[in-house]
Write a protein that holds these residues in place. Structure first.
Motif, PDB file in Angstrom:
ATOM      1  N   ASP A 138      34.176  40.533  60.137  1.00  0.00           N
ATOM      2  CA  ASP A 138      34.499  41.686  59.286  1.00  0.00           C
ATOM      3  C   ASP A 138      35.998  41.771  59.043  1.00  0.00           C
ATOM      4  OD1 ASP A 138      31.880  42.515  59.051  1.00  0.00           O
ATOM      5  OD2 ASP A 138      31.960  43.702  60.893  1.00  0.00           O
ATOM      6  N   GLY A 139      36.355  42.170  57.836  1.00  0.00           N
ATOM      7  CA  GLY A 139      37.749  42.406  57.499  1.00  0.00           C
ATOM      8  C   GLY A 139      38.503  41.217  56.960  1.00  0.00           C
ATOM      9  N   VAL A 140      37.917  40.023  56.982  1.00  0.00           N
ATOM     10  CA  VAL A 140      38.619  38.861  56.433  1.00  0.00           C
ATOM     11  C   VAL A 140      38.657  38.967  54.916  1.00  0.00           C
ATOM     12  CG1 VAL A 140      38.629  36.356  56.248  1.00  0.00           C
ATOM     13  CG2 VAL A 140      37.987  37.435  58.391  1.00  0.00           C
ATOM     14  N   VAL A 141      37.505  39.220  54.301  1.00  0.00           N
ATOM     15  CA  VAL A 141      37.424  39.430  52.849  1.00  0.00           C
ATOM     16  C   VAL A 141      36.892  40.840  52.642  1.00  0.00           C
ATOM     17  CG1 VAL A 141      36.366  38.688  50.695  1.00  0.00           C
ATOM     18  CG2 VAL A 141      37.000  36.993  52.404  1.00  0.00           C
ATOM     19  N   THR A 142      37.716  41.699  52.026  1.00  0.00           N
ATOM     20  CA  THR A 142      37.301  43.079  51.786  1.00  0.00           C
ATOM     21  C   THR A 142      36.891  43.321  50.339  1.00  0.00           C
ATOM     22  OG1 THR A 142      39.601  43.700  51.431  1.00  0.00           O
ATOM     23  CG2 THR A 142      38.711  43.984  53.654  1.00  0.00           C
ATOM     24  N   SER A 143      37.479  42.568  49.416  1.00  0.00           N
ATOM     25  CA  SER A 143      37.096  42.701  48.006  1.00  0.00           C
ATOM     26  C   SER A 143      37.331  41.371  47.303  1.00  0.00           C
ATOM     27  CB  SER A 143      37.894  43.817  47.325  1.00  0.00           C
ATOM     28  OG  SER A 143      39.270  43.492  47.314  1.00  0.00           O
ATOM     29  N   MET A 144      36.776  41.274  46.083  1.00  0.00           N
ATOM     30  CA  MET A 144      36.889  40.041  45.308  1.00  0.00           C
ATOM     31  C   MET A 144      37.388  40.351  43.911  1.00  0.00           C
ATOM     32  SD  MET A 144      33.353  38.130  46.444  1.00  0.00           S
ATOM     33  CE  MET A 144      33.648  36.656  45.525  1.00  0.00           C
ATOM     34  N   ARG A 145      38.226  39.469  43.397  1.00  0.00           N
ATOM     35  CA  ARG A 145      38.641  39.493  41.986  1.00  0.00           C
ATOM     36  C   ARG A 145      38.092  38.225  41.367  1.00  0.00           C
ATOM     37  NH1 ARG A 145      44.773  39.895  41.670  1.00  0.00           N
ATOM     38  NH2 ARG A 145      44.265  39.490  39.498  1.00  0.00           N
ATOM     39  N   ILE A 146      37.262  38.375  40.353  1.00  0.00           N
ATOM     40  CA  ILE A 146      36.582  37.219  39.758  1.00  0.00           C
ATOM     41  C   ILE A 146      37.096  37.028  38.339  1.00  0.00           C
ATOM     42  CG2 ILE A 146      34.344  36.282  39.116  1.00  0.00           C
ATOM     43  CD1 ILE A 146      33.222  38.149  41.384  1.00  0.00           C
ATOM     44  N   HIS A 147      37.555  35.807  38.079  1.00  0.00           N
ATOM     45  CA  HIS A 147      38.090  35.464  36.769  1.00  0.00           C
ATOM     46  C   HIS A 147      37.205  34.419  36.116  1.00  0.00           C
ATOM     47  CE1 HIS A 147      41.787  37.603  37.550  1.00  0.00           C
ATOM     48  NE2 HIS A 147      41.917  36.963  38.688  1.00  0.00           N
ATOM     49  N   GLY A 148      37.056  34.534  34.805  1.00  0.00           N
ATOM     50  CA  GLY A 148      36.364  33.504  34.040  1.00  0.00           C
ATOM     51  C   GLY A 148      37.343  32.401  33.682  1.00  0.00           C
ATOM     52  N   PRO A 149      36.897  31.449  32.876  1.00  0.00           N
ATOM     53  CA  PRO A 149      37.801  30.361  32.488  1.00  0.00           C
ATOM     54  C   PRO A 149      38.931  30.894  31.619  1.00  0.00           C
ATOM     55  CG  PRO A 149      35.768  30.246  31.247  1.00  0.00           C
ATOM     56  CD  PRO A 149      35.584  31.319  32.275  1.00  0.00           C
ATOM     57  N   ALA A 150      40.078  30.290  31.739  1.00  0.00           N
ATOM     58  CA  ALA A 150      41.235  30.707  30.949  1.00  0.00           C
ATOM     59  C   ALA A 150      41.119  30.122  29.548  1.00  0.00           C
ATOM     60  CB  ALA A 150      42.514  30.233  31.605  1.00  0.00           C
ATOM     61  N   ALA A 151      41.389  30.926  28.533  1.00  0.00           N
ATOM     62  CA  ALA A 151      41.358  30.469  27.145  1.00  0.00           C
ATOM     63  C   ALA A 151      42.612  29.655  26.853  1.00  0.00           C
ATOM     64  CB  ALA A 151      41.278  31.666  26.204  1.00  0.00           C
ATOM     65  N   PRO A 152      42.505  28.688  25.961  1.00  0.00           N
ATOM     66  CA  PRO A 152      43.700  27.895  25.640  1.00  0.00           C
ATOM     67  C   PRO A 152      44.733  28.742  24.909  1.00  0.00           C
ATOM     68  CG  PRO A 152      41.902  27.319  24.180  1.00  0.00           C
ATOM     69  CD  PRO A 152      41.340  28.250  25.207  1.00  0.00           C
ATOM     70  N   SER A 153      45.972  28.428  25.147  1.00  0.00           N
ATOM     71  CA  SER A 153      47.056  29.153  24.492  1.00  0.00           C
ATOM     72  C   SER A 153      47.408  28.443  23.192  1.00  0.00           C
ATOM     73  CB  SER A 153      48.280  29.196  25.401  1.00  0.00           C
ATOM     74  OG  SER A 153      49.361  29.742  24.721  1.00  0.00           O
ATOM     75  N   TRP A 154      47.475  29.211  22.127  1.00  0.00           N
ATOM     76  CA  TRP A 154      47.825  28.649  20.823  1.00  0.00           C
ATOM     77  C   TRP A 154      49.294  28.895  20.523  1.00  0.00           C
ATOM     78  CZ3 TRP A 154      44.130  25.653  18.973  1.00  0.00           C
ATOM     79  CH2 TRP A 154      42.824  25.884  19.397  1.00  0.00           C
ATOM     80  N   ARG A 155      50.048  29.355  21.479  1.00  0.00           N
ATOM     81  CA  ARG A 155      51.446  29.701  21.276  1.00  0.00           C
ATOM     82  C   ARG A 155      52.387  28.565  21.617  1.00  0.00           C
ATOM     83  NH1 ARG A 155      52.629  33.698  18.180  1.00  0.00           N
ATOM     84  NH2 ARG A 155      52.111  35.771  18.899  1.00  0.00           N
ATOM     85  N   ARG A 156      51.904  27.383  21.942  1.00  0.00           N
ATOM     86  CA  ARG A 156      52.771  26.294  22.360  1.00  0.00           C
ATOM     87  C   ARG A 156      52.828  25.209  21.296  1.00  0.00           C
ATOM     88  NH1 ARG A 156      49.707  26.439  27.672  1.00  0.00           N
ATOM     89  NH2 ARG A 156      50.677  28.165  28.736  1.00  0.00           N
TER      90      ARG A 156
END
Length: 171
Positions: A138-156
């Motif tokens: 208990d206490g090692v992982v208290t919450s999770m942040r889940i991200h999807g795939p990153a979109a490509p940047s068209w600014r480069r």
């Protein structure tokens, strides 16, 4: 010269023996010499009891866990095992489509392969945290942040044009 020195040493030893009584007791029997255990104190018994003792051979895993507990390394080792045992802790199917990115202050950041898997992981978040707590404590992982795939940047790139970007050309 060496023979003379040896003869002189033998003569001096014989004189000392004669002066102290020859190292023999009243009955003419030699007394046993009492020796110390190396630290200036009499040596105790050299065997352990029938019960387990700290002097008994220990397994490496037991010694490592005791050392990590004594030095306060246990929480950091538990958080590191999230990354090493990810597939075992969350299951093979989830591990195929998501991977842990970082763990800071009990917040686990997870990167999903697709937006559909990111949504699915958000729905399973409570069950995943319970599985992680069962496997790590208990206490090692208290919450999770889940991200999807990153979109490509068209600014480069060298031919970047300011404006709305790729939406202008998609019809």
């Amino acid at each position: 010269m060496a023979r003379d020195a040896l003869a002189a040493a033998r003569a001096a030893a014989a004189e000392r023996r004669a002066a102290t009584g020859g190292g023999k007791g009243a009955a003419g029997i030699r007394k046993p010499v009492r020796r110390s255990g190396g630290l200036g104190r009499p040596r105790g018994r050299g065997w352990s009891a029938a019960r387990a003792d700290e002097r008994d051979p220990q397994t490496f895993g037991r010694l490592a866990s005791r050392l990590s507990g004594d030095r306060g390394w246990a929480p950091r080792l538990a958080s590191g095992s999230v990354f090493g045992r990810w597939a075992e802790l969350v299951g093979e199917e989830v591990a195929e489509h998501a991977r842990p990115e970082s763990l800071r202050d009990g917040v686990l950041t997870v990167q999903a392969d697709s937006t559909a898997w990111a949504t699915q992981l958000r729905l399973l978040q409570r069950q995943l945290i319970a599985r992680l707590a069962a496997g790590l404590g208990d206490g090692v992982v208290t919450s999770m942040r889940i991200h999807g795939p990153a979109a490509p940047s068209w600014r480069r790139g060298p031919r970047h044009v300011s404006g709305r970007g790729p939406r202008d050309t998609y019809g």
